[in-house]
Motif scaffolding. Structure first.
Motif, PDB file in Angstrom:
ATOM      1  N   LYS A 145      -0.623  -7.336   9.976  1.00 21.14           N
ATOM      2  CA  LYS A 145      -1.834  -7.839   9.306  1.00 21.14           C
ATOM      3  C   LYS A 145      -3.075  -7.539  10.145  1.00 21.14           C
ATOM      4  N   LYS A 146      -2.970  -7.724  11.450  1.00 18.99           N
ATOM      5  CA  LYS A 146      -4.095  -7.438  12.338  1.00 18.99           C
ATOM      6  C   LYS A 146      -4.482  -5.961  12.253  1.00 18.99           C
ATOM      7  N   MET A 147      -3.477  -5.072  12.263  1.00 20.10           N
ATOM      8  CA  MET A 147      -3.724  -3.637  12.164  1.00 20.10           C
ATOM      9  C   MET A 147      -4.405  -3.298  10.835  1.00 20.10           C
ATOM     10  N   LEU A 148      -3.945  -3.916   9.747  1.00 25.93           N
ATOM     11  CA  LEU A 148      -4.532  -3.654   8.429  1.00 25.93           C
ATOM     12  C   LEU A 148      -5.977  -4.126   8.358  1.00 25.93           C
ATOM     13  N   LYS A 149      -6.262  -5.276   8.949  1.00 27.06           N
ATOM     14  CA  LYS A 149      -7.637  -5.789   8.948  1.00 27.06           C
ATOM     15  C   LYS A 149      -8.561  -4.872   9.739  1.00 27.06           C
ATOM     16  N   ILE A 150      -8.048  -4.273  10.800  1.00 29.20           N
ATOM     17  CA  ILE A 150      -8.836  -3.312  11.581  1.00 29.20           C
ATOM     18  C   ILE A 150      -9.150  -2.083  10.740  1.00 29.20           C
ATOM     19  N   LEU A 151      -8.186  -1.630   9.935  1.00 31.69           N
ATOM     20  CA  LEU A 151      -8.442  -0.486   9.050  1.00 31.69           C
ATOM     21  C   LEU A 151      -9.587  -0.784   8.087  1.00 31.69           C
ATOM     22  N   ILE A 152      -9.640  -2.010   7.582  1.00 34.07           N
ATOM     23  CA  ILE A 152     -10.728  -2.390   6.675  1.00 34.07           C
ATOM     24  C   ILE A 152     -12.061  -2.382   7.419  1.00 34.07           C
ATOM     25  N   GLU A 153     -12.067  -2.891   8.653  1.00 34.38           N
ATOM     26  CA  GLU A 153     -13.300  -2.917   9.446  1.00 34.38           C
ATOM     27  C   GLU A 153     -13.862  -1.514   9.668  1.00 34.38           C
ATOM     28  N   TYR A 154     -12.985  -0.538   9.795  1.00 32.21           N
ATOM     29  CA  TYR A 154     -13.399   0.839  10.039  1.00 32.21           C
ATOM     30  C   TYR A 154     -13.262   1.694   8.781  1.00 32.21           C
ATOM     31  N   GLU A 155     -13.564   1.112   7.630  1.00 30.09           N
ATOM     32  CA  GLU A 155     -13.376   1.800   6.362  1.00 30.09           C
ATOM     33  C   GLU A 155     -14.207   3.074   6.224  1.00 30.09           C
ATOM     34  N   ASN A 156     -15.263   3.215   7.008  1.00 33.47           N
ATOM     35  CA  ASN A 156     -16.073   4.430   6.950  1.00 33.47           C
ATOM     36  C   ASN A 156     -15.478   5.576   7.756  1.00 33.47           C
ATOM     37  N   SER A 157     -14.402   5.294   8.470  1.00 28.18           N
ATOM     38  CA  SER A 157     -13.691   6.327   9.235  1.00 28.18           C
ATOM     39  C   SER A 157     -12.345   6.587   8.564  1.00 28.18           C
ATOM     40  N   LYS A 158     -11.856   7.784   8.709  1.00 34.66           N
ATOM     41  CA  LYS A 158     -10.545   8.100   8.147  1.00 34.66           C
ATOM     42  C   LYS A 158      -9.508   7.939   9.258  1.00 34.66           C
ATOM     43  N   ILE A 159      -8.785   6.832   9.212  1.00 44.08           N
ATOM     44  CA  ILE A 159      -7.747   6.534  10.194  1.00 44.08           C
ATOM     45  C   ILE A 159      -6.413   6.560   9.462  1.00 44.08           C
ATOM     46  N   ILE A 160      -5.488   7.330   9.981  1.00 48.00           N
ATOM     47  CA  ILE A 160      -4.159   7.425   9.382  1.00 48.00           C
ATOM     48  C   ILE A 160      -3.124   7.074  10.443  1.00 48.00           C
ATOM     49  N   HIS A 161      -2.308   6.062  10.141  1.00 47.47           N
ATOM     50  CA  HIS A 161      -1.186   5.704  11.006  1.00 47.47           C
ATOM     51  C   HIS A 161       0.044   6.422  10.445  1.00 47.47           C
ATOM     52  N   THR A 162       0.775   7.090  11.322  1.00 53.11           N
ATOM     53  CA  THR A 162       1.925   7.869  10.873  1.00 53.11           C
ATOM     54  C   THR A 162       3.179   7.507  11.649  1.00 53.11           C
ATOM     55  N   ILE A 163       4.263   7.335  10.914  1.00 47.11           N
ATOM     56  CA  ILE A 163       5.591   7.290  11.516  1.00 47.11           C
ATOM     57  C   ILE A 163       6.213   8.619  11.088  1.00 47.11           C
ATOM     58  N   PRO A 164       6.291   9.573  12.022  1.00 42.74           N
ATOM     59  CA  PRO A 164       6.693  10.942  11.676  1.00 42.74           C
ATOM     60  C   PRO A 164       7.969  11.001  10.829  1.00 42.74           C
ATOM     61  N   GLY A 165       7.851  11.746   9.739  1.00 40.18           N
ATOM     62  CA  GLY A 165       8.981  11.952   8.847  1.00 40.18           C
ATOM     63  C   GLY A 165       9.274  10.791   7.918  1.00 40.18           C
ATOM     64  N   ILE A 166       8.503   9.693   8.045  1.00 35.46           N
ATOM     65  CA  ILE A 166       8.818   8.518   7.231  1.00 35.46           C
ATOM     66  C   ILE A 166       7.641   8.107   6.352  1.00 35.46           C
ATOM     67  N   ILE A 167       6.535   7.635   6.962  1.00 35.69           N
ATOM     68  CA  ILE A 167       5.390   7.171   6.172  1.00 35.69           C
ATOM     69  C   ILE A 167       4.063   7.481   6.844  1.00 35.69           C
ATOM     70  N   GLU A 168       3.020   7.469   6.020  1.00 39.72           N
ATOM     71  CA  GLU A 168       1.628   7.489   6.484  1.00 39.72           C
ATOM     72  C   GLU A 168       0.924   6.310   5.838  1.00 39.72           C
ATOM     73  N   LEU A 169       0.051   5.675   6.606  1.00 39.38           N
ATOM     74  CA  LEU A 169      -0.717   4.539   6.113  1.00 39.38           C
ATOM     75  C   LEU A 169      -2.194   4.803   6.341  1.00 39.38           C
ATOM     76  N   MET A 170      -2.996   4.551   5.311  1.00 37.27           N
ATOM     77  CA  MET A 170      -4.442   4.648   5.448  1.00 37.27           C
ATOM     78  C   MET A 170      -5.104   3.646   4.512  1.00 37.27           C
ATOM     79  N   TYR A 171      -6.379   3.357   4.786  1.00 32.67           N
ATOM     80  CA  TYR A 171      -7.158   2.506   3.899  1.00 32.67           C
ATOM     81  C   TYR A 171      -8.167   3.380   3.178  1.00 32.67           C
ATOM     82  N   SER A 172      -8.205   3.277   1.853  1.00 30.73           N
ATOM     83  CA  SER A 172      -9.143   4.048   1.048  1.00 30.73           C
ATOM     84  C   SER A 172     -10.335   3.178   0.670  1.00 30.73           C
ATOM     85  N   LYS A 173     -11.487   3.559   1.174  1.00 26.50           N
ATOM     86  CA  LYS A 173     -12.721   2.827   0.858  1.00 26.50           C
ATOM     87  C   LYS A 173     -13.039   2.942  -0.631  1.00 26.50           C
TER      88      LYS A 173
END
Length: 73
Positions: A7-35
């Motif tokens: 939850k803390k990580m997700l809230k940080i993504l919202i705070e930086y919504e003007n930046s494109k931040i992608i968290h990746t677990i190689p070969g499994i998933i990618e997570l990003m927040y879309s403004k």
């Protein structure tokens, strides 16, 4: 990773919504927040399927379930 840490990580993504931040677990998933759509997007890298989550709780539960499955393997 605990659900509170996720939850803390997700809230940080919202705070930086003007930046494109992608968290990746190689070969499994990618997570990003879309403004534009104001949602978290989890992309399953095996099939390219994108799942939108419109709130922190739903996204954190989905990510926790995925991470728990990986941890067991």
């Amino acid at each position: 990773m605990s659900i509170d840490e996720i939850k803390k990580m997700l809230k940080i993504l919202i705070e930086y919504e003007n930046s494109k931040i992608i968290h990746t677990i190689p070969g499994i998933i990618e997570l990003m927040y879309s403004k534009e759509s104001q949602c978290f997007q989890v992309t399953t890298l095996i099939d390219g399927e994108i799942s939108p989550y419109y709130d922190v709780n739903a996204a954190s539960q989905a990510l926790y379930a995925i991470l728990s499955t990986i941890k067991k393997d």
